[in-house]
Design an enzyme around this catalytic site. Structure first.
Site, PDB file in Angstrom:
ATOM      1  N   ALA A  10     -15.467 -33.496   9.036  1.00  0.00           N
ATOM      2  CA  ALA A  10     -14.299 -32.786   8.478  1.00  0.00           C
ATOM      3  C   ALA A  10     -13.619 -33.686   7.446  1.00  0.00           C
ATOM      4  O   ALA A  10     -13.843 -34.899   7.421  1.00  0.00           O
ATOM      5  CB  ALA A  10     -13.315 -32.402   9.577  1.00  0.00           C
ATOM      6  N   PHE A  11     -12.761 -33.073   6.624  1.00  0.00           N
ATOM      7  CA  PHE A  11     -12.132 -33.832   5.525  1.00  0.00           C
ATOM      8  C   PHE A  11     -11.268 -34.972   6.023  1.00  0.00           C
ATOM      9  O   PHE A  11     -10.977 -35.915   5.286  1.00  0.00           O
ATOM     10  CB  PHE A  11     -11.320 -32.889   4.623  1.00  0.00           C
ATOM     11  CG  PHE A  11      -9.989 -32.441   5.175  1.00  0.00           C
ATOM     12  CD1 PHE A  11      -9.898 -31.380   6.053  1.00  0.00           C
ATOM     13  CD2 PHE A  11      -8.813 -33.075   4.801  1.00  0.00           C
ATOM     14  CE1 PHE A  11      -8.673 -30.958   6.559  1.00  0.00           C
ATOM     15  CE2 PHE A  11      -7.578 -32.666   5.291  1.00  0.00           C
ATOM     16  CZ  PHE A  11      -7.517 -31.603   6.174  1.00  0.00           C
ATOM     17  N   LYS A  12     -10.873 -34.915   7.285  1.00  0.00           N
ATOM     18  CA  LYS A  12      -9.994 -35.958   7.841  1.00  0.00           C
ATOM     19  C   LYS A  12     -10.629 -37.337   7.745  1.00  0.00           C
ATOM     20  O   LYS A  12      -9.922 -38.338   7.706  1.00  0.00           O
ATOM     21  CB  LYS A  12      -9.700 -35.673   9.309  1.00  0.00           C
ATOM     22  CG  LYS A  12      -9.186 -34.303   9.601  1.00  0.00           C
ATOM     23  CD  LYS A  12      -7.772 -34.139   9.146  1.00  0.00           C
ATOM     24  CE  LYS A  12      -7.280 -32.744   9.443  1.00  0.00           C
ATOM     25  NZ  LYS A  12      -5.879 -32.566   9.151  1.00  0.00           N
ATOM     26  N   ASP A  13     -11.968 -37.395   7.743  1.00  0.00           N
ATOM     27  CA  ASP A  13     -12.634 -38.700   7.707  1.00  0.00           C
ATOM     28  C   ASP A  13     -12.300 -39.474   6.437  1.00  0.00           C
ATOM     29  O   ASP A  13     -12.302 -40.708   6.454  1.00  0.00           O
ATOM     30  CB  ASP A  13     -14.155 -38.523   7.798  1.00  0.00           C
ATOM     31  CG  ASP A  13     -14.603 -38.045   9.177  1.00  0.00           C
ATOM     32  OD1 ASP A  13     -14.039 -38.509  10.183  1.00  0.00           O
ATOM     33  OD2 ASP A  13     -15.529 -37.215   9.240  1.00  0.00           O
TER      34      ASP A  13
ATOM     35  N   MET B 229      -8.991 -41.032   7.376  1.00  0.00           N
ATOM     36  CA  MET B 229      -8.953 -41.758   8.652  1.00  0.00           C
ATOM     37  C   MET B 229      -9.859 -42.983   8.617  1.00  0.00           C
ATOM     38  O   MET B 229      -9.505 -44.027   9.170  1.00  0.00           O
ATOM     39  CB  MET B 229      -9.365 -40.806   9.768  1.00  0.00           C
ATOM     40  CG  MET B 229      -8.730 -41.102  11.064  1.00  0.00           C
ATOM     41  SD  MET B 229      -6.915 -40.952  11.048  1.00  0.00           S
ATOM     42  CE  MET B 229      -6.687 -39.240  11.412  1.00  0.00           C
TER      43      MET B 229
END
Ligand SMILES: Cc1ncc(COP(=O)(O)O)c(C=O)c1O
Ligand SMILES: N[C@@H](CCOP(=O)(O)O)C(=O)O
Length: 461
Positions: free
Chosen positions: A110-113, A116
């Protein structure tokens, strides 16, 4: 570069302090005092550079003296080394003027990587320098939690507690959070929805005794570092489509307003963005707000795009701060009204927001139809959040290239994708045994004292 709170009364901080602090002590969110503007030539020079090089150019002006240039370059390289695509955020063409920006090639799909993985590197570097340790407590509707756990698992200086709404995340998302074996990872299944989880996290930050006792840190998009890292892919996408020599538009599947706010920052930095379109699912508070000027909470309804099942959209406060001419007292008053159900945005501020953001919503039927149609027409299997995006983008196609952010991999939501398209996408080989791994989680009520007790008891230091 100094950071100030959207509510105007918390101390100003450096980048490092803002990153490690999370929520400001007046309850607000940190934002840079000034947004640096890149010249036309600086943006043009990004053409042909790697993702990591553009990341350095975009973020460097925001970090002050937290890291030397060499250190910061090293952290960026480390952060993206594990991504499964050489371009990190590749563009795929859907139609004549419509592109997908694939943001799901990181370790948790997901784009969160994107943010993060970098925050993980920056926390490690800062904490090993100071010798401090922190307790990260985060709220998730599915993707932030798995990305945070992946970024911080096994780190000696960090415990990571993730609150997720019990029964309201996909099985893949849940297993990504509950199967890591490291002792510093704690998945807490909360009886409630995402808004309850996020409210509990903010309440913990506002309980100064607890906050100081456990050295609380936040990696939700309340953390400016999260938003900053997400600004980068607006630049890489727009430049590969011809910016700064031509304008580009973006449609962003939206829940907590962090990703689209990153697009707004890119625009303030000088990237020629024509339209920034907020795409919501049935939990359409942001679309209604942009239509009417009234931010009115309704209950959260579960949908097939669960990561966007949000009503209290944290980063909208950052947009309001600018819309109110950076008047912290005005923002604090609106946030006080939100506690009793909502607020009316004043005429001038509403005008600014209307001029800055367009919006639309997708029903469950629209989302299903988009998954089905784009698979049949283009062979593109979309995750339900991305499907909300392409549906909302359609009426805005035309004048400029439109980039819809593909925020998660379809394999994270196999049931919804199978139901709509009749097929599923396989998980990558490194996750092939995800369904066989033992799970470890703690069921908790949303009660603040009970949550704090669990955290105190589980901290590993
Ligand atoms: C897959 C996916 N798409 C879209 C969103 C919405 O992004 P934001 O909360 O930054 O608005 C989320 C959650 O953050 C998500 O996990
Ligand atoms: N959709 C998010 C919700 C939390 O958003 P954040 O960007 O503030 O961390 C999720 O997947 O958890």
């Amino acid at each position: 570069m100094r950071y100030i709170s959207t509510r105007g009364t918390a101390p100003e901080l450096s980048f490092e302090e803002a990153m490690l602090t999370g929520l400001a002590r007046d309850g607000g969110l940190y934002v840079p005092q000034d947004v640096p503007v890149l010249t036309h030539a600086q943006i043009a020079a990004m053409a042909g550079k790697s993702y990591e090089e553009v990341a350095f150019d975009v973020m460097r002006p925001f970090i002050g003296d937290t890291f030397t240039d060499a250190e910061f370059k090293g952290l960026i390289d480390q952060a993206y080394a594990g991504f499964g695509h050489a371009a990190r955020a590749p563009l795929v063409q859907l139609d004549a003027n419509h592109y997908l920006l694939e943001l799901f090639h990181g370790p948790t799909l997901a784009f969160k990587d994107f943010a993060m993985q970098l925050i993980g590197q920056m926390f490690q570097a800062a904490l090993s320098r100071s010798g401090d340790r922190v307790t990260i407590v985060g709220a998730t509707s599915g993707d932030t939690g798995s990305a945070a756990i992946e970024a911080f698992r096994g780190l000696a200086a960090v415990d990571v507690f993730i609150l997720y709404p019990h029964g309201r995340v996909s099985e893949v998302q849940r297993r990504q959070m509950t199967t890591p074996v490291e002792a510093n990872v704690h998945a807490l299944a909360v009886d409630g929805d995402f808004d309850d989880c996020q409210a509990a996290v903010k309440d913990m930050f506002n309980d100064f005794a607890f906050r100081d006792e456990v050295r609380l840190a936040g990696v939700n998009s309340i953390n400016w570092g999260r938003v900053l890292a997400q600004v980068v892919y607006y630049f890489t996408a727009a430049v590969s489509l011809g910016a700064p020599h031509r304008e580009v538009s973006f449609t962003v599947p939206t829940g907590n307003f962090g990703d689209i706010f990153a697009g707004y920052i890119a625009k303030k930095m000088g990237l020629p963005i024509a339209d920034l379109v907020v795409a919501t699912n049935r939990n359409d508070i942001l679309h209604r707000t942009l239509e009417t000027g009234a931010y009115t909470k309704q209950g959260v309804t579960p949908t097939i795009s669960p990561s966007m099942d949000i009503q209290v959209s944290s980063n909208f406060e950052r947009a309001l701060f600018d819309a109110y001419g950076r008047d912290g007292a005005a923002v604090a008053a609106q946030m006080e009204d939100l506690k009793s159900g909502g607020f009316e945005i004043s005429q001038g501020a509403y005008q600014m927001l209307k001029e800055t953001f367009k919006s639309g919503r997708a029903s469950e039927e629209d989302t299903n139809a988009a998954i089905k149609t784009y698979f049949a027409r283009h062979g593109e299997l979309l995750c339900p959040h991305t499907a909300v995006g392409v549906h909302v983008a359609e009426p805005h196609l035309g004048r400029t290239p439109m980039v819809t952010l593909a925020t998660a991999h379809p394999a994270k939501f196999p049931d919804a994708v199978k139901e709509a398209a009749g097929v599923t996408a396989p998980l990558p080989p490194r996750m092939a045994d995800l369904y066989d791994r033992p799970e470890r989680l703690t069921r908790v009520s949303g009660d603040l004292a009970a949550l704090q007790a669990v955290i105190r008891e589980r901290i590993t230091h």
